[in-house]
Write a protein that holds these residues in place. Structure first.
Motif, PDB file in Angstrom:
ATOM      1  N   PHE A   6     -18.892-106.866 -76.012  1.00  0.00           N
ATOM      2  CA  PHE A   6     -19.716-106.461 -76.990  1.00  0.00           C
ATOM      3  C   PHE A   6     -20.019-107.720 -77.903  1.00  0.00           C
ATOM      4  O   PHE A   6     -19.165-108.310 -78.328  1.00  0.00           O
ATOM      5  N   GLY A   7     -21.245-107.900 -77.986  1.00  0.00           N
ATOM      6  CA  GLY A   7     -21.842-109.359 -78.554  1.00  0.00           C
ATOM      7  C   GLY A   7     -22.520-110.179 -77.748  1.00  0.00           C
ATOM      8  O   GLY A   7     -22.226-110.253 -76.526  1.00  0.00           O
ATOM      9  N   LYS A   8     -23.421-110.930 -77.935  1.00  0.00           N
ATOM     10  CA  LYS A   8     -24.314-111.742 -77.225  1.00  0.00           C
ATOM     11  C   LYS A   8     -24.574-112.878 -77.957  1.00  0.00           C
ATOM     12  O   LYS A   8     -24.678-114.128 -77.492  1.00  0.00           O
ATOM     13  N   SER A   9     -25.104-112.717 -79.268  1.00  0.00           N
ATOM     14  CA  SER A   9     -25.527-113.977 -80.042  1.00  0.00           C
ATOM     15  C   SER A   9     -24.753-114.599 -80.902  1.00  0.00           C
ATOM     16  O   SER A   9     -24.829-115.556 -81.492  1.00  0.00           O
ATOM     17  N   ALA A  28     -29.073-104.521 -79.413  1.00  0.00           N
ATOM     18  CA  ALA A  28     -29.982-103.313 -78.640  1.00  0.00           C
ATOM     19  C   ALA A  28     -29.299-102.417 -77.669  1.00  0.00           C
ATOM     20  O   ALA A  28     -29.660-101.298 -77.660  1.00  0.00           O
ATOM     21  N   ALA A  29     -28.337-103.247 -77.035  1.00  0.00           N
ATOM     22  CA  ALA A  29     -27.655-102.554 -75.984  1.00  0.00           C
ATOM     23  C   ALA A  29     -26.232-101.823 -76.664  1.00  0.00           C
ATOM     24  O   ALA A  29     -26.045-100.530 -76.015  1.00  0.00           O
ATOM     25  N   ALA A  30     -25.501-102.164 -77.671  1.00  0.00           N
ATOM     26  CA  ALA A  30     -24.740-101.650 -78.344  1.00  0.00           C
ATOM     27  C   ALA A  30     -24.528-102.156 -79.656  1.00  0.00           C
ATOM     28  O   ALA A  30     -24.019-103.317 -80.046  1.00  0.00           O
ATOM     29  N   ASP A  31     -25.103-101.316 -80.398  1.00  0.00           N
ATOM     30  CA  ASP A  31     -25.042-101.930 -82.008  1.00  0.00           C
ATOM     31  C   ASP A  31     -23.718-100.931 -82.424  1.00  0.00           C
ATOM     32  O   ASP A  31     -23.447 -99.874 -82.655  1.00  0.00           O
ATOM     33  N   CYS A  38     -21.597 -96.856 -79.250  1.00  0.00           N
ATOM     34  CA  CYS A  38     -20.346 -97.725 -78.755  1.00  0.00           C
ATOM     35  C   CYS A  38     -19.479 -97.225 -77.660  1.00  0.00           C
ATOM     36  O   CYS A  38     -19.134 -97.824 -76.710  1.00  0.00           O
ATOM     37  N   ALA A  39     -18.957 -96.294 -78.430  1.00  0.00           N
ATOM     38  CA  ALA A  39     -17.801 -95.572 -77.250  1.00  0.00           C
ATOM     39  C   ALA A  39     -18.546 -94.967 -76.146  1.00  0.00           C
ATOM     40  O   ALA A  39     -17.792 -94.952 -75.116  1.00  0.00           O
ATOM     41  N   GLU A  40     -19.599 -94.613 -76.142  1.00  0.00           N
ATOM     42  CA  GLU A  40     -20.335 -93.966 -75.083  1.00  0.00           C
ATOM     43  C   GLU A  40     -20.566 -95.104 -74.103  1.00  0.00           C
ATOM     44  O   GLU A  40     -20.551 -94.757 -72.854  1.00  0.00           O
ATOM     45  N   VAL A  41     -20.682 -96.359 -74.437  1.00  0.00           N
ATOM     46  CA  VAL A  41     -20.890 -97.441 -73.761  1.00  0.00           C
ATOM     47  C   VAL A  41     -19.735 -97.535 -72.926  1.00  0.00           C
ATOM     48  O   VAL A  41     -19.605 -98.106 -71.659  1.00  0.00           O
ATOM     49  N   ASN A  52     -14.136-107.450 -77.376  1.00  0.00           N
ATOM     50  CA  ASN A  52     -15.136-107.203 -78.553  1.00  0.00           C
ATOM     51  C   ASN A  52     -15.207-108.241 -79.155  1.00  0.00           C
ATOM     52  O   ASN A  52     -14.329-108.770 -80.019  1.00  0.00           O
ATOM     53  N   ALA A  53     -16.454-109.210 -79.182  1.00  0.00           N
ATOM     54  CA  ALA A  53     -16.677-110.243 -79.955  1.00  0.00           C
ATOM     55  C   ALA A  53     -17.836-110.142 -80.860  1.00  0.00           C
ATOM     56  O   ALA A  53     -18.309-111.098 -81.494  1.00  0.00           O
ATOM     57  N   ALA A  54     -18.255-108.656 -81.342  1.00  0.00           N
ATOM     58  CA  ALA A  54     -19.170-108.660 -82.373  1.00  0.00           C
ATOM     59  C   ALA A  54     -18.625-108.093 -83.308  1.00  0.00           C
ATOM     60  O   ALA A  54     -17.198-107.509 -83.765  1.00  0.00           O
ATOM     61  N   ALA A  55     -18.954-108.553 -84.818  1.00  0.00           N
ATOM     62  CA  ALA A  55     -18.287-107.990 -86.076  1.00  0.00           C
ATOM     63  C   ALA A  55     -19.315-108.312 -87.219  1.00  0.00           C
ATOM     64  O   ALA A  55     -20.075-108.956 -87.101  1.00  0.00           O
ATOM     65  N   TYR A  56     -18.970-107.621 -88.192  1.00  0.00           N
ATOM     66  CA  TYR A  56     -19.436-107.901 -89.413  1.00  0.00           C
ATOM     67  C   TYR A  56     -18.815-108.989 -90.186  1.00  0.00           C
ATOM     68  O   TYR A  56     -17.609-108.818 -90.344  1.00  0.00           O
ATOM     69  N   THR A  57     -19.494-110.197 -90.122  1.00  0.00           N
ATOM     70  CA  THR A  57     -18.662-111.410 -90.472  1.00  0.00           C
ATOM     71  C   THR A  57     -19.274-111.980 -91.688  1.00  0.00           C
ATOM     72  O   THR A  57     -18.638-113.334 -92.159  1.00  0.00           O
TER      73      THR A  57
END
Length: 284
Positions: A6-9, A28-31, A38-41, A52-57
């Motif tokens: 989870f996370g790309k940029s 776009a794929a997992a917000d 995200c749970a459905e993904v 999980n490499a995505a976060a509010y940082t």
């Protein structure tokens, strides 16, 4: 091994995207602002391990927008971990030194009780608790002071300011371990392999670069390696107020990570050289 990220940029996700084993999901794929999506993904993925490499940082913005930060850093993380637990997929998550209050001078161990100073730390700790409560296989990797050739970070800020000014005031009483995103990505992939092989114990782990340094120390090394002549005035945190309080002590004891996964603390000065070389190559 198939690793869903989870996370790309983001800084770490950008490094994870370089591995053949990974599939990285952009917003776009997992917000993560949409927990159920995200749970459905997770519920429908074909991954062997999830990172999980995505976060509010945005640490300062979180002080005035804790609702969004909680949604991204806690609610979505909990629901993703629950979906992973239901399918018995190991869930690896990046957390932060900001879960601690920064008191004292001893390195924080994984046994020390978190006491965040601000909203960002609170939401990240809630995310950790949600993962544990989900009851699945998990690994939480707390890290600190992330830098890379991508995104916004201290190294790129110092290079910009150092190119514009010949003198800067830099905080000298916050101490931690600068950690390159590519080193974090490498550690995460070692952990992923261990969980994939059924040898990754559930737990919280610490990972940061060595030696511990202040922001002023870090800046000095950045300028030295970049041949920038900048005079640094070392100042206390009180002379550089921010909306969110910063922990003064972000030293982390990484021994459990070494003993469990054979992951050693990288020398951040060596990693800095790699990042600077990458930035220079991009300029060319």
């Amino acid at each position: 091994m198939r690793v869903l990220v989870f996370g790309k940029s983001g800084q770490v996700a950008t490094e994870l995207d370089k591995y053949d084993e990974t599939t990285c999901l952009d917003r776009a794929a997992a917000d993560l602002a949409s927990p159920a999506a995200c749970a459905e993904v997770v519920a429908n993925c074909e991954a062997d391990v999830i990172i999980n490499a995505a976060a509010y940082t945005a640490v300062d913005d979180a002080e005035s927008d804790e609702i969004t930060a909680t949604m991204v850093n806690a609610t979505s993380v909990r629901m993703m971990a629950e979906a992973a637990a239901h399918r018995d997929i190991p869930f690896i998550h990046i957390s932060t030194d900001y879960v601690f209050d920064g008191s004292g001078t001893d390195p924080w161990t994984t046994e020390d009780f978190p006491a965040p100073l601000g909203a960002y730390g609170r939401t990240k700790y809630k995310g950790e608790q949600g993962i544990v409560d989900a009851g699945g296989r998990y690994g939480i990797l707390r890290t600190s002071w992330v830098f890379s050739a991508h995104g916004n970070n201290f190294v790129k800020t110092m290079l910009r300011l150092g190119g514009e000014r010949d003198a800067l005031s830099i905080v000298d009483d916050q101490i931690g371990g600068p950690t390159a995103a590519h080193d974090i990505a490498s550690a995460l992939m070692v952990m992923a392999q261990a969980y994939y092989e059924g040898m990754g114990p559930n737990g919280v782990y610490h990972f940061s670069g060595e030696p511990d340094a202040s922001w002023a120390d870090f800046a000095t090394e950045i300028f030295d390696q970049s041949d920038l002549n900048v005079n640094i005035t070392r100042i206390p945190s009180e002379k550089f107020p921010t909306p969110a309080p910063r922990p003064l002590n972000s030293r982390m004891d990484c021994e459990t990570t070494r003993q469990t996964f054979g992951i050693y603390r990288p020398n951040w000065r060596d990693s800095l050289k790699i990042v600077l070389d990458e930035l220079n190559a991009d300029k060319g």
